[in-house]
Design a protein around this motif. Sequence first.
Motif, PDB file in Angstrom:
ATOM      1  N   GLU A  10       0.839  -1.206   0.000  1.00  0.00           N
ATOM      2  CA  GLU A  10       0.000   0.000   0.000  1.00  0.00           C
ATOM      3  C   GLU A  10       0.870   1.252   0.000  1.00  0.00           C
ATOM      4  OE1 GLU A  10      -3.588   2.320   0.210  1.00  0.00           O
ATOM      5  OE2 GLU A  10      -3.057   0.354  -0.551  1.00  0.00           O
ATOM      6  N   LEU A  11       1.938   1.233   0.778  1.00  0.00           N
ATOM      7  CA  LEU A  11       2.866   2.365   0.827  1.00  0.00           C
ATOM      8  C   LEU A  11       3.491   2.607  -0.545  1.00  0.00           C
ATOM      9  CD1 LEU A  11       4.342   4.501   2.509  1.00  0.00           C
ATOM     10  CD2 LEU A  11       6.023   2.747   3.083  1.00  0.00           C
ATOM     11  N   SER A  12       3.894   1.550  -1.188  1.00  0.00           N
ATOM     12  CA  SER A  12       4.474   1.660  -2.526  1.00  0.00           C
ATOM     13  C   SER A  12       3.469   2.238  -3.513  1.00  0.00           C
ATOM     14  CB  SER A  12       4.949   0.294  -2.991  1.00  0.00           C
ATOM     15  OG  SER A  12       5.452   0.369  -4.287  1.00  0.00           O
ATOM     16  N   ARG A  13       2.232   1.773  -3.453  1.00  0.00           N
ATOM     17  CA  ARG A  13       1.177   2.271  -4.346  1.00  0.00           C
ATOM     18  C   ARG A  13       0.923   3.756  -4.112  1.00  0.00           C
ATOM     19  NH1 ARG A  13      -3.761   3.795  -4.487  1.00  0.00           N
ATOM     20  NH2 ARG A  13      -4.169   3.453  -2.286  1.00  0.00           N
ATOM     21  N   LEU A  14       0.858   4.160  -2.832  1.00  0.00           N
ATOM     22  CA  LEU A  14       0.610   5.564  -2.507  1.00  0.00           C
ATOM     23  C   LEU A  14       1.760   6.456  -2.980  1.00  0.00           C
ATOM     24  CD1 LEU A  14      -0.888   5.254   1.088  1.00  0.00           C
ATOM     25  CD2 LEU A  14      -2.113   5.844  -1.009  1.00  0.00           C
ATOM     26  N   LYS A  15       2.979   5.990  -2.808  1.00  0.00           N
ATOM     27  CA  LYS A  15       4.132   6.777  -3.254  1.00  0.00           C
ATOM     28  C   LYS A  15       4.121   6.948  -4.769  1.00  0.00           C
ATOM     29  CE  LYS A  15       7.372   6.030   0.512  1.00  0.00           C
ATOM     30  NZ  LYS A  15       8.703   5.532   0.890  1.00  0.00           N
ATOM     31  N   GLN A  16       3.738   5.883  -5.483  1.00  0.00           N
ATOM     32  CA  GLN A  16       3.669   5.972  -6.940  1.00  0.00           C
ATOM     33  C   GLN A  16       2.578   6.960  -7.364  1.00  0.00           C
ATOM     34  OE1 GLN A  16       5.697   4.614  -9.375  1.00  0.00           O
ATOM     35  NE2 GLN A  16       4.538   6.037 -10.638  1.00  0.00           N
ATOM     36  N   GLU A  17       1.425   6.895  -6.709  1.00  0.00           N
ATOM     37  CA  GLU A  17       0.345   7.828  -7.030  1.00  0.00           C
ATOM     38  C   GLU A  17       0.769   9.263  -6.725  1.00  0.00           C
ATOM     39  OE1 GLU A  17      -4.377   8.651  -6.030  1.00  0.00           O
ATOM     40  OE2 GLU A  17      -3.432   6.830  -5.260  1.00  0.00           O
ATOM     41  N   HIS A  18       1.523   9.457  -5.639  1.00  0.00           N
ATOM     42  CA  HIS A  18       2.022  10.779  -5.258  1.00  0.00           C
ATOM     43  C   HIS A  18       2.947  11.324  -6.346  1.00  0.00           C
ATOM     44  CE1 HIS A  18       4.387  13.718  -2.880  1.00  0.00           C
ATOM     45  NE2 HIS A  18       3.241  13.884  -2.230  1.00  0.00           N
ATOM     46  N   ARG A  19       3.844  10.464  -6.858  1.00  0.00           N
ATOM     47  CA  ARG A  19       4.746  10.886  -7.948  1.00  0.00           C
ATOM     48  C   ARG A  19       3.961  11.211  -9.218  1.00  0.00           C
ATOM     49  NH1 ARG A  19       8.002   6.815  -5.597  1.00  0.00           N
ATOM     50  NH2 ARG A  19       7.100   5.255  -6.985  1.00  0.00           N
ATOM     51  N   ASP A  20       2.957  10.391  -9.512  1.00  0.00           N
ATOM     52  CA  ASP A  20       2.133  10.625 -10.704  1.00  0.00           C
ATOM     53  C   ASP A  20       1.402  11.960 -10.614  1.00  0.00           C
ATOM     54  OD1 ASP A  20       2.982   8.182 -11.665  1.00  0.00           O
ATOM     55  OD2 ASP A  20       1.120   7.125 -11.167  1.00  0.00           O
ATOM     56  N   LEU A  21       0.872  12.251  -9.426  1.00  0.00           N
ATOM     57  CA  LEU A  21       0.182  13.535  -9.237  1.00  0.00           C
ATOM     58  C   LEU A  21       1.157  14.699  -9.400  1.00  0.00           C
ATOM     59  CD1 LEU A  21      -2.222  12.852  -6.253  1.00  0.00           C
ATOM     60  CD2 LEU A  21      -2.866  13.482  -8.571  1.00  0.00           C
ATOM     61  N   ASP A  22       2.358  14.534  -8.914  1.00  0.00           N
ATOM     62  CA  ASP A  22       3.372  15.578  -9.036  1.00  0.00           C
ATOM     63  C   ASP A  22       3.641  15.890 -10.506  1.00  0.00           C
ATOM     64  OD1 ASP A  22       5.054  17.402  -7.749  1.00  0.00           O
ATOM     65  OD2 ASP A  22       6.778  16.069  -7.932  1.00  0.00           O
ATOM     66  N   MET A  23       3.762  14.843 -11.307  1.00  0.00           N
ATOM     67  CA  MET A  23       3.997  15.049 -12.750  1.00  0.00           C
ATOM     68  C   MET A  23       2.775  15.676 -13.422  1.00  0.00           C
ATOM     69  SD  MET A  23       6.322  11.774 -13.921  1.00  0.00           S
ATOM     70  CE  MET A  23       4.986  10.621 -13.748  1.00  0.00           C
ATOM     71  N   ALA A  24       1.574  15.263 -13.015  1.00  0.00           N
ATOM     72  CA  ALA A  24       0.351  15.822 -13.603  1.00  0.00           C
ATOM     73  C   ALA A  24       0.220  17.302 -13.252  1.00  0.00           C
ATOM     74  CB  ALA A  24      -0.871  15.050 -13.113  1.00  0.00           C
ATOM     75  N   ILE A  25       0.548  17.652 -12.013  1.00  0.00           N
ATOM     76  CA  ILE A  25       0.488  19.056 -11.587  1.00  0.00           C
ATOM     77  C   ILE A  25       1.495  19.880 -12.379  1.00  0.00           C
ATOM     78  CG2 ILE A  25       1.006  20.618  -9.664  1.00  0.00           C
ATOM     79  CD1 ILE A  25      -0.191  18.398  -7.813  1.00  0.00           C
ATOM     80  N   ASP A  26       2.711  19.372 -12.527  1.00  0.00           N
ATOM     81  CA  ASP A  26       3.729  20.096 -13.307  1.00  0.00           C
ATOM     82  C   ASP A  26       3.273  20.309 -14.743  1.00  0.00           C
ATOM     83  OD1 ASP A  26       5.406  20.276 -11.128  1.00  0.00           O
ATOM     84  OD2 ASP A  26       6.670  18.586 -11.729  1.00  0.00           O
ATOM     85  N   ALA A  27       2.663  19.280 -15.326  1.00  0.00           N
ATOM     86  CA  ALA A  27       2.191  19.384 -16.708  1.00  0.00           C
ATOM     87  C   ALA A  27       1.085  20.431 -16.830  1.00  0.00           C
ATOM     88  CB  ALA A  27       1.696  18.034 -17.202  1.00  0.00           C
ATOM     89  N   LEU A  28       0.146  20.421 -15.888  1.00  0.00           N
ATOM     90  CA  LEU A  28      -0.948  21.389 -15.937  1.00  0.00           C
ATOM     91  C   LEU A  28      -0.446  22.811 -15.728  1.00  0.00           C
ATOM     92  CD1 LEU A  28      -3.918  19.687 -14.046  1.00  0.00           C
ATOM     93  CD2 LEU A  28      -3.922  20.508 -16.395  1.00  0.00           C
ATOM     94  N   GLU A  29       0.508  22.970 -14.812  1.00  0.00           N
ATOM     95  CA  GLU A  29       1.023  24.308 -14.528  1.00  0.00           C
ATOM     96  C   GLU A  29       1.860  24.849 -15.687  1.00  0.00           C
ATOM     97  OE1 GLU A  29       1.220  24.512  -9.683  1.00  0.00           O
ATOM     98  OE2 GLU A  29       2.970  23.759 -10.733  1.00  0.00           O
ATOM     99  N   SER A  30       2.432  23.980 -16.476  1.00  0.00           N
ATOM    100  CA  SER A  30       3.247  24.452 -17.597  1.00  0.00           C
ATOM    101  C   SER A  30       2.403  24.847 -18.809  1.00  0.00           C
ATOM    102  CB  SER A  30       4.267  23.379 -17.994  1.00  0.00           C
ATOM    103  OG  SER A  30       3.608  22.273 -18.562  1.00  0.00           O
ATOM    104  N   MET A  31       1.141  24.429 -18.808  1.00  0.00           N
ATOM    105  CA  MET A  31       0.256  24.797 -19.916  1.00  0.00           C
ATOM    106  C   MET A  31      -0.126  26.271 -19.800  1.00  0.00           C
ATOM    107  SD  MET A  31      -2.223  21.461 -19.938  1.00  0.00           S
ATOM    108  CE  MET A  31      -3.286  22.138 -21.194  1.00  0.00           C
ATOM    109  N   VAL A  32      -0.241  26.910 -20.929  1.00  0.00           N
ATOM    110  CA  VAL A  32      -0.602  28.327 -20.944  1.00  0.00           C
ATOM    111  C   VAL A  32      -2.000  28.528 -20.370  1.00  0.00           C
ATOM    112  CG1 VAL A  32      -1.021  30.329 -22.412  1.00  0.00           C
ATOM    113  CG2 VAL A  32       0.914  28.799 -22.889  1.00  0.00           C
ATOM    114  N   ALA A  33      -2.929  27.701 -20.790  1.00  0.00           N
ATOM    115  CA  ALA A  33      -4.313  27.817 -20.323  1.00  0.00           C
ATOM    116  C   ALA A  33      -4.620  26.695 -19.326  1.00  0.00           C
ATOM    117  CB  ALA A  33      -5.277  27.763 -21.503  1.00  0.00           C
ATOM    118  N   GLY A  34      -3.722  26.489 -18.373  1.00  0.00           N
ATOM    119  CA  GLY A  34      -3.906  25.420 -17.393  1.00  0.00           C
ATOM    120  C   GLY A  34      -5.129  25.667 -16.529  1.00  0.00           C
ATOM    121  N   ASP A  35      -5.799  24.606 -16.170  1.00  0.00           N
ATOM    122  CA  ASP A  35      -6.998  24.668 -15.339  1.00  0.00           C
ATOM    123  C   ASP A  35      -6.575  24.775 -13.876  1.00  0.00           C
ATOM    124  OD1 ASP A  35      -9.417  24.410 -14.075  1.00  0.00           O
ATOM    125  OD2 ASP A  35      -9.945  22.484 -14.984  1.00  0.00           O
TER     126      ASP A  35
END
Length: 66
Positions: A10-35
């Motif tokens: 479960e810890l491993s799964r949560l850490k992976q989801e945390h990393r995935d969210l970090d990448m998704a946030i970075d991607a959204l913030e880099s978009m010009v018209a980010g939500d």
Amino acid sequence: MTDLSELEAELSRLKQEHRDLDMAIDALESMVAGDQLQVQRLKKRKLALKDQIIRLEDQLTPDIIA
């Protein structure tokens, strides 16, 4: 032992989801018209995951008497 391996999985799964969210946030913030609302929701979820990760790590770490 099953509980320990389940907690570690479960810890491993949560850490992976945390990393995935970090990448998704970075991607959204880099978009010009980010939500921004979506970014806020992802950050809130990321913080909740971090809290869960800390709780699981505390359960996996034995208490040390100083």
